[in-house]
Write a protein that holds these residues in place. Sequence first.
Motif, PDB file in Angstrom:
ATOM      1  N   CYS A  31       3.815   5.355  17.090  1.00  0.00           N
ATOM      2  CA  CYS A  31       3.600   5.024  15.687  1.00  0.00           C
ATOM      3  C   CYS A  31       2.175   4.522  15.483  1.00  0.00           C
ATOM      4  O   CYS A  31       1.702   3.669  16.238  1.00  0.00           O
ATOM      5  N   PHE A  32       1.511   5.068  14.468  1.00  0.00           N
ATOM      6  CA  PHE A  32       0.192   4.599  14.058  1.00  0.00           C
ATOM      7  C   PHE A  32       0.292   4.100  12.619  1.00  0.00           C
ATOM      8  O   PHE A  32       0.717   4.831  11.725  1.00  0.00           O
ATOM      9  N   LEU A  33      -0.070   2.841  12.415  1.00  0.00           N
ATOM     10  CA  LEU A  33      -0.099   2.265  11.071  1.00  0.00           C
ATOM     11  C   LEU A  33      -1.544   1.933  10.728  1.00  0.00           C
ATOM     12  O   LEU A  33      -2.151   1.056  11.340  1.00  0.00           O
ATOM     13  N   ALA A  34      -2.091   2.649   9.728  1.00  0.00           N
ATOM     14  CA  ALA A  34      -3.485   2.449   9.327  1.00  0.00           C
ATOM     15  C   ALA A  34      -3.585   1.354   8.271  1.00  0.00           C
ATOM     16  O   ALA A  34      -2.646   1.108   7.515  1.00  0.00           O
ATOM     17  N   ASP A  35      -4.745   0.698   8.237  1.00  0.00           N
ATOM     18  CA  ASP A  35      -5.069  -0.263   7.167  1.00  0.00           C
ATOM     19  C   ASP A  35      -3.948  -1.272   6.920  1.00  0.00           C
ATOM     20  O   ASP A  35      -3.478  -1.444   5.793  1.00  0.00           O
ATOM     21  N   VAL A  36      -3.519  -1.948   7.975  1.00  0.00           N
ATOM     22  CA  VAL A  36      -2.415  -2.906   7.847  1.00  0.00           C
ATOM     23  C   VAL A  36      -2.775  -4.010   6.856  1.00  0.00           C
ATOM     24  O   VAL A  36      -1.942  -4.408   6.032  1.00  0.00           O
ATOM     25  N   ARG A  37      -3.999  -4.502   6.913  1.00  0.00           N
ATOM     26  CA  ARG A  37      -4.415  -5.577   6.002  1.00  0.00           C
ATOM     27  C   ARG A  37      -4.257  -5.152   4.547  1.00  0.00           C
ATOM     28  O   ARG A  37      -3.600  -5.839   3.744  1.00  0.00           O
ATOM     29  N   GLU A  38      -4.850  -4.027   4.188  1.00  0.00           N
ATOM     30  CA  GLU A  38      -4.830  -3.574   2.797  1.00  0.00           C
ATOM     31  C   GLU A  38      -3.429  -3.166   2.356  1.00  0.00           C
ATOM     32  O   GLU A  38      -2.980  -3.505   1.258  1.00  0.00           O
ATOM     33  N   THR A  39      -2.705  -2.445   3.227  1.00  0.00           N
ATOM     34  CA  THR A  39      -1.378  -1.951   2.864  1.00  0.00           C
ATOM     35  C   THR A  39      -0.377  -3.085   2.703  1.00  0.00           C
ATOM     36  O   THR A  39       0.477  -3.056   1.804  1.00  0.00           O
ATOM     37  N   SER A  40      -0.470  -4.097   3.556  1.00  0.00           N
ATOM     38  CA  SER A  40       0.471  -5.219   3.441  1.00  0.00           C
ATOM     39  C   SER A  40       0.267  -5.975   2.138  1.00  0.00           C
ATOM     40  O   SER A  40       1.219  -6.520   1.564  1.00  0.00           O
ATOM     41  N   HIS A  41      -0.974  -5.983   1.647  1.00  0.00           N
ATOM     42  CA  HIS A  41      -1.248  -6.661   0.379  1.00  0.00           C
ATOM     43  C   HIS A  41      -0.836  -5.811  -0.819  1.00  0.00           C
ATOM     44  O   HIS A  41      -0.363  -6.336  -1.825  1.00  0.00           O
ATOM     45  N   SER A  42      -1.003  -4.490  -0.717  1.00  0.00           N
ATOM     46  CA  SER A  42      -0.718  -3.626  -1.866  1.00  0.00           C
ATOM     47  C   SER A  42       0.754  -3.194  -1.936  1.00  0.00           C
ATOM     48  O   SER A  42       1.329  -3.118  -3.017  1.00  0.00           O
ATOM     49  N   LYS A  43       1.369  -2.925  -0.772  1.00  0.00           N
ATOM     50  CA  LYS A  43       2.750  -2.421  -0.769  1.00  0.00           C
ATOM     51  C   LYS A  43       3.751  -3.390  -0.162  1.00  0.00           C
ATOM     52  O   LYS A  43       4.959  -3.181  -0.297  1.00  0.00           O
ATOM     53  N   GLY A  44       3.252  -4.415   0.518  1.00  0.00           N
ATOM     54  CA  GLY A  44       4.145  -5.383   1.133  1.00  0.00           C
ATOM     55  C   GLY A  44       4.391  -5.082   2.597  1.00  0.00           C
ATOM     56  O   GLY A  44       4.406  -3.926   3.024  1.00  0.00           O
ATOM     57  N   ILE A  45       4.602  -6.139   3.370  1.00  0.00           N
ATOM     58  CA  ILE A  45       4.817  -5.965   4.804  1.00  0.00           C
ATOM     59  C   ILE A  45       6.129  -5.268   5.092  1.00  0.00           C
ATOM     60  O   ILE A  45       6.280  -4.583   6.106  1.00  0.00           O
ATOM     61  N   GLU A  46       7.122  -5.405   4.172  1.00  0.00           N
ATOM     62  CA  GLU A  46       8.409  -4.717   4.366  1.00  0.00           C
ATOM     63  C   GLU A  46       8.210  -3.199   4.394  1.00  0.00           C
ATOM     64  O   GLU A  46       8.883  -2.497   5.140  1.00  0.00           O
ATOM     65  N   TRP A  47       7.293  -2.707   3.562  1.00  0.00           N
ATOM     66  CA  TRP A  47       7.013  -1.264   3.530  1.00  0.00           C
ATOM     67  C   TRP A  47       6.494  -0.799   4.888  1.00  0.00           C
ATOM     68  O   TRP A  47       6.896   0.253   5.391  1.00  0.00           O
ATOM     69  N   LEU A  48       5.612  -1.596   5.475  1.00  0.00           N
ATOM     70  CA  LEU A  48       5.086  -1.251   6.796  1.00  0.00           C
ATOM     71  C   LEU A  48       6.173  -1.320   7.859  1.00  0.00           C
ATOM     72  O   LEU A  48       6.211  -0.495   8.779  1.00  0.00           O
ATOM     73  N   GLN A  49       7.054  -2.296   7.758  1.00  0.00           N
ATOM     74  CA  GLN A  49       8.173  -2.379   8.701  1.00  0.00           C
ATOM     75  C   GLN A  49       9.025  -1.115   8.639  1.00  0.00           C
ATOM     76  O   GLN A  49       9.418  -0.564   9.673  1.00  0.00           O
ATOM     77  N   ASN A  50       9.308  -0.656   7.433  1.00  0.00           N
ATOM     78  CA  ASN A  50      10.113   0.565   7.278  1.00  0.00           C
ATOM     79  C   ASN A  50       9.396   1.789   7.832  1.00  0.00           C
ATOM     80  O   ASN A  50      10.031   2.685   8.402  1.00  0.00           O
ATOM     81  N   GLN A  51       8.062   1.840   7.665  1.00  0.00           N
ATOM     82  CA  GLN A  51       7.300   2.940   8.242  1.00  0.00           C
ATOM     83  C   GLN A  51       7.395   2.930   9.766  1.00  0.00           C
ATOM     84  O   GLN A  51       7.583   3.965  10.403  1.00  0.00           O
ATOM     85  N   LEU A  52       7.273   1.753  10.345  1.00  0.00           N
ATOM     86  CA  LEU A  52       7.360   1.620  11.807  1.00  0.00           C
ATOM     87  C   LEU A  52       8.734   2.054  12.306  1.00  0.00           C
ATOM     88  O   LEU A  52       8.843   2.839  13.265  1.00  0.00           O
TER      89      LEU A  52
END
Length: 451
Positions: free
Chosen positions: A154-175
């Motif tokens: 799994c590659f998650l790009a721009d964690v800083r920006e994405t967590s602020h714009s879409k929320g950390i839950e969104w990144l968790q679901n992507q992972l």
Amino acid sequence: MVECRKRKGQIIMPIFYHVEPSELRDQTGGYGEAFLVHQNEKRVDDETICKWRAALNEVGGLKGWNVENVANRHEGQLVKQVVASVLNELKKAYLVVSDILVGVEDHVKEVLGMIGTGTDDAKIVGIHGMGGIGKTTLAKVVYNKLSFDFANYCFLADVRETSHSKGIEWLQNQLISKLSKQAHPSTTSCVDEGIRTIEERFSSKKVLILLDDVDEKSQLTALLGRRGCFGRGSRILITTRNAIVLHEFGVELTYLVIGLDPEKSLKLFSKYVFRRNHPPIEKMEQSREIVEIAQGLPLLLEIMGSALSRYGQKEEMWDDYLVKWKKGPIEEIRSKLMISYEALDSNQRQIFLDVACLFNGCDKNTVIYMWRDCDLCPTEGLEVLQLMSLIKIEEDDRLWMHDQLKDLGREIVSQESGGESNTQSRLWNHKVALKVLLREKVNPRSDFLCA
């Protein structure tokens, strides 16, 4: 094919069609007979034959398909298996990186050496450095070299920006989605639920994860759970501007990315402008001036080189750009550098701006007196600035700041003071600075004396 596998990491998927793998490994049967013909008739030289033998031996040892092992020797079934495996490999997130790379391979070797490929324990490596220094490029190259050994990645790009714009839950679901290989997994409704899901589903899985541009410990906790919650052999790469985040999360393996030396900088710049390793003689002097402005920052060399590549060798354009770039921070990189500045607290910002305007090149032990008098907690502040790659403290204890950061700091001070000359306004706010420097008999840099 074997050469491409070694140089580029490409995959060989052999199909042993009515031939045993041992025939390739040992060059027996028809292969052995063919080699005897070549050797007897001297069709090719001995060195080539040795290479052929080595290649066949390597391919014979790879995992593949043998038509003899397919049920009822049904070739249609074999085709389905091959197609499914090839499609699965093509889905692998081979990350795109620039085809113009200079000096990256040395960094890659060092990071791979830290990770170790022969160990079964899970490892986390943090890659840190200032904005534009090449952290993401380095991490992507390492990820690509490792990815072929992992079924779950799994590659998650721009964690800083994405967590602020879409929320950390969104990144968790992507992972969870990428590691599970499910297009639409059940979504987590809160961070704690996401952490629990990640720990429960992947605690025994060998995974490869790259988290790019992390800026808070909470992001790592949300996406990685407890340290070591992934299976044996897992490899996790993290890029960040702020090494403090890595220390807070307990990452023991960290790698600081430094800038390119002048010769490599010149080579990278030349590749962008001239599509060759060195500038033409008539552009060598100007190219070296530009490289000096960049001070080893790959992103800045790319910006400068790409800008000039549009105009070829037009003398007037080169002159105009040189004048423009010498004036202050280059706009295309300013926003990246501002991210690090905005992450500082008020005391740390004050120290950063003081170094940018006055104390670049000064002995830190001397300037600390002034900052202590101003209640700025300088020991802690300088440590944070170092960990965020905003300054360096050299071996002789002198403060060093990249020219682009220095120009950014002076621009900020100028804006805060309504356009007043930045060094002058800084001195006005810190009259005690001059007294301290004179008392300690320090020889400040010329920009301080001019102010």
